[in-house]
Design an enzyme around this catalytic site. Structure first.
Site, mmCIF file in Angstrom:
data_model
loop_
_atom_site.group_PDB
_atom_site.id
_atom_site.type_symbol
_atom_site.label_atom_id
_atom_site.label_comp_id
_atom_site.label_asym_id
_atom_site.label_seq_id
_atom_site.Cartn_x
_atom_site.Cartn_y
_atom_site.Cartn_z
ATOM 1 N N GLU A 68 0.826 -1.202 0.000
ATOM 2 C CA GLU A 68 0.000 0.000 0.000
ATOM 3 C C GLU A 68 0.865 1.258 0.000
ATOM 4 O O GLU A 68 0.511 2.268 -0.620
ATOM 5 C CB GLU A 68 -0.930 -0.003 1.210
ATOM 6 C CG GLU A 68 -1.994 -1.089 1.193
ATOM 7 C CD GLU A 68 -1.469 -2.443 1.645
ATOM 8 O OE1 GLU A 68 -2.196 -3.429 1.516
ATOM 9 O OE2 GLU A 68 -0.313 -2.516 2.124
ATOM 10 N N GLU A 323 14.385 -2.001 -0.322
ATOM 11 C CA GLU A 323 15.296 -2.045 -1.467
ATOM 12 C C GLU A 323 14.810 -2.965 -2.585
ATOM 13 O O GLU A 323 15.600 -3.387 -3.436
ATOM 14 C CB GLU A 323 16.688 -2.502 -1.012
ATOM 15 C CG GLU A 323 17.392 -1.520 -0.101
ATOM 16 C CD GLU A 323 18.835 -1.915 0.168
ATOM 17 O OE1 GLU A 323 19.730 -1.084 -0.071
ATOM 18 O OE2 GLU A 323 19.068 -3.062 0.598
ATOM 19 N N ASN A 348 2.431 -7.491 -5.215
ATOM 20 C CA ASN A 348 2.447 -6.627 -6.394
ATOM 21 C C ASN A 348 3.357 -7.181 -7.495
ATOM 22 O O ASN A 348 4.567 -7.306 -7.307
ATOM 23 C CB ASN A 348 2.894 -5.226 -5.972
ATOM 24 C CG ASN A 348 2.799 -4.221 -7.102
ATOM 25 O OD1 ASN A 348 2.269 -4.499 -8.170
ATOM 26 N ND2 ASN A 348 3.305 -3.026 -6.876
ATOM 27 N N LEU A 350 3.555 -5.649 -10.465
ATOM 28 C CA LEU A 350 3.814 -4.574 -11.426
ATOM 29 C C LEU A 350 5.232 -4.023 -11.335
ATOM 30 O O LEU A 350 5.786 -3.565 -12.338
ATOM 31 C CB LEU A 350 2.798 -3.442 -11.239
ATOM 32 C CG LEU A 350 1.337 -3.845 -11.403
ATOM 33 C CD1 LEU A 350 0.415 -2.667 -11.132
ATOM 34 C CD2 LEU A 350 1.087 -4.404 -12.804
#
Length: 439
Positions: A68, A323, A348, A350
């Protein structure tokens, strides 16, 4: 901004339950705290009397954890660049570390503050609102708290849910406590949903459909921070990685690391150019994952010890926080975790795709269902049923140049056609900022 409807109070049973589990929550914080000072600091932020505010009249973003925080990054950065003070609250330690690594530095030091979200009890939240005096509360993606939303309503502060997503499983869970869920959703000021399925699930649970719209996923508007891209290129030179074949296992949960590394072990032993970077999702598991590598007799270096990748390194344990972009920048293929474990849910996908890294996941990705489905349709992602298949898919990405290029090209098509959600989010926030300024 005037609130027309009266505040609907949360049920007695909910507040009683919070009171009962509060000592257990404090104990859990103590168990995971690195030292006594860290425990004391977290308790102050969770239970009061709270840190002094750097600024009042802030834009308050509540971002649960790393995912988030990354989603909200371009929004937060946009308003910091405009000179707006921003307060970020997190639920998890990793989320807070990520927020601070992004923004607690020049030129935002005086404008940015990150603290833990207090426990969802009425007195604590009233005190928190009184101390920080935000002018807008933006909840990002998933985490909604009944007393938090009710207090925002009480204090006449717009409370908007951004980049909202809700899986079918989570919706069923909320539906089981309808007397808690429905009043909570009715007190939201507005919601921007990632997809129509999410919007409909919230409406079915009690949200006014006229207070919501579908604008896509803000995560599609992300770009890789240039300093991590540059650092990755520097590491490739300094650590002599030009000829290494690098797979990253990212955001992994137990037992994903062990299952995947067992499958990779013979390949790592047979191919000295092959390297696996492992990035566990939760810092409290760093030592546990290192022990897994030791049991498998894999030559392992650790980021936390400032060790570097050597010519004979088989596994590099990226036991650091904030990182992930760096490790993706070194990768030629990756597995995104939380999708092979039970119950799973996924993380995620993406970020690696933005960096043109072929991406493989497991079969349990319901937290990102609509996103993954779109890449599946365009054949821009690989999904493995088990650890053995996933490892074969990762190795195939390294060895089959045509397949790798095809995956990257198809992923880029999906990324490009989904951009634009960020600007719609900014427009909504600006609308409510203007209303609060004129009220």
């Amino acid at each position: 901004m005037a609130q027309k409807n009266a505040v609907q109070q949360t049920p007695f049973w909910y507040n009683f339950l919070l009171t009962c589990i509060k000592p257990l929550y404090r104990w859990k914080i103590k168990q995971r705290a690195e030292n006594a000072a860290a425990f004391q600091q977290e308790c102050i932020e969770r239970f009061g009397p709270f840190q002094p505010p750097k600024n009042l009249e802030t834009i308050w973003f509540h971002v649960v954890s790393v995912g988030e925080t990354n989603a909200a990054q371009p929004l937060i950065e946009h308003y910091l660049k405009l000179g707006h003070p921003v307060l970020v609250t997190n639920t998890t330690k990793t989320g807070q570390a990520r927020a601070k690594s992004l923004f607690l530095k020049a030129p935002y030091l005086d404008l940015f503050q990150a603290v833990y979200l207090p426990v969802d009890q009425k007195p604590l939240l009233k005190q928190f609102f009184d101390v920080y005096q935000p002018k807008l509360l933006a909840l990002v993606e998933t985490e909604i708290w009944p007393n938090l939303i009710a207090e925002a309503k009480q204090q006449q502060i717009p409370c908007i849910l951004l980049n909202a997503r809700l899986s079918e499983k989570s919706a069923k869970g909320y539906g089981k406590v309808a007397r808690l869920t429905k009043p909570m959703l009715q007190q939201l000021t507005w919601m921007l949903a990632q997809d129509r399925a999410t919007q409909q699930r919230y409406v079915d649970l009690g949200l006014d459909q006229n207070k919501s719209q579908v604008v896509g996923n803000i995560k599609f508007d992300i770009t890789a921070p240039q300093h991590y891209v540059s650092q990755a290129e520097q590491f490739k030179q300094d650590w002599q990685l030009e000829h290494r074949q690098i797979i990253t296992l990212a955001s992994t949960h137990a037992p994903e690391e062990e299952n995947l590394l067992k499958q990779l072990q013979p390949h790592l032993n047979a191919n000295s150019n092959l390297l696996c970077i492992v990035v566990p999702r939760h810092p409290e598991r760093f030592d546990e994952v290192y022990q897994v590598c030791q049991r498998l007799n894999l030559n392992t270096q650790r980021r936390s010890l400032k060790q570097t990748i050597q010519a004979d390194t088989q596994v590099f344990l990226a036991d650091s926080m904030g990182e992930m972009w760096l490790w993706y920048g070194l990768s030629q293929a990756c597995f995104v975790g939380g999708s092979l474990n039970e119950p799973g849910g996924g993380h995620n996908i993406l970020e690696p795709m933005v960096l043109d890294v072929p991406t493989v996941i497991g079969p349990r990705y319901f937290n990102f269902q609509s996103i993954v489905d779109e890449f599946v349709v365009e054949q821009g992602i690989l999904i493995g049923d088990d650890a053995a298949q996933i490892v074969q898919q990762l190795l195939s990405c390294l060895e089959n140049t045509a397949q790798k290029q095809r995956l990257v090209q198809q992923a880029q098509l999906v990324l490009q056609r989904n951009t634009g959600s960020l600007q719609k989010h900014i427009q909504l926030i600006d609308h409510y900022l203007q209303q609060t300024a004129s009220s």
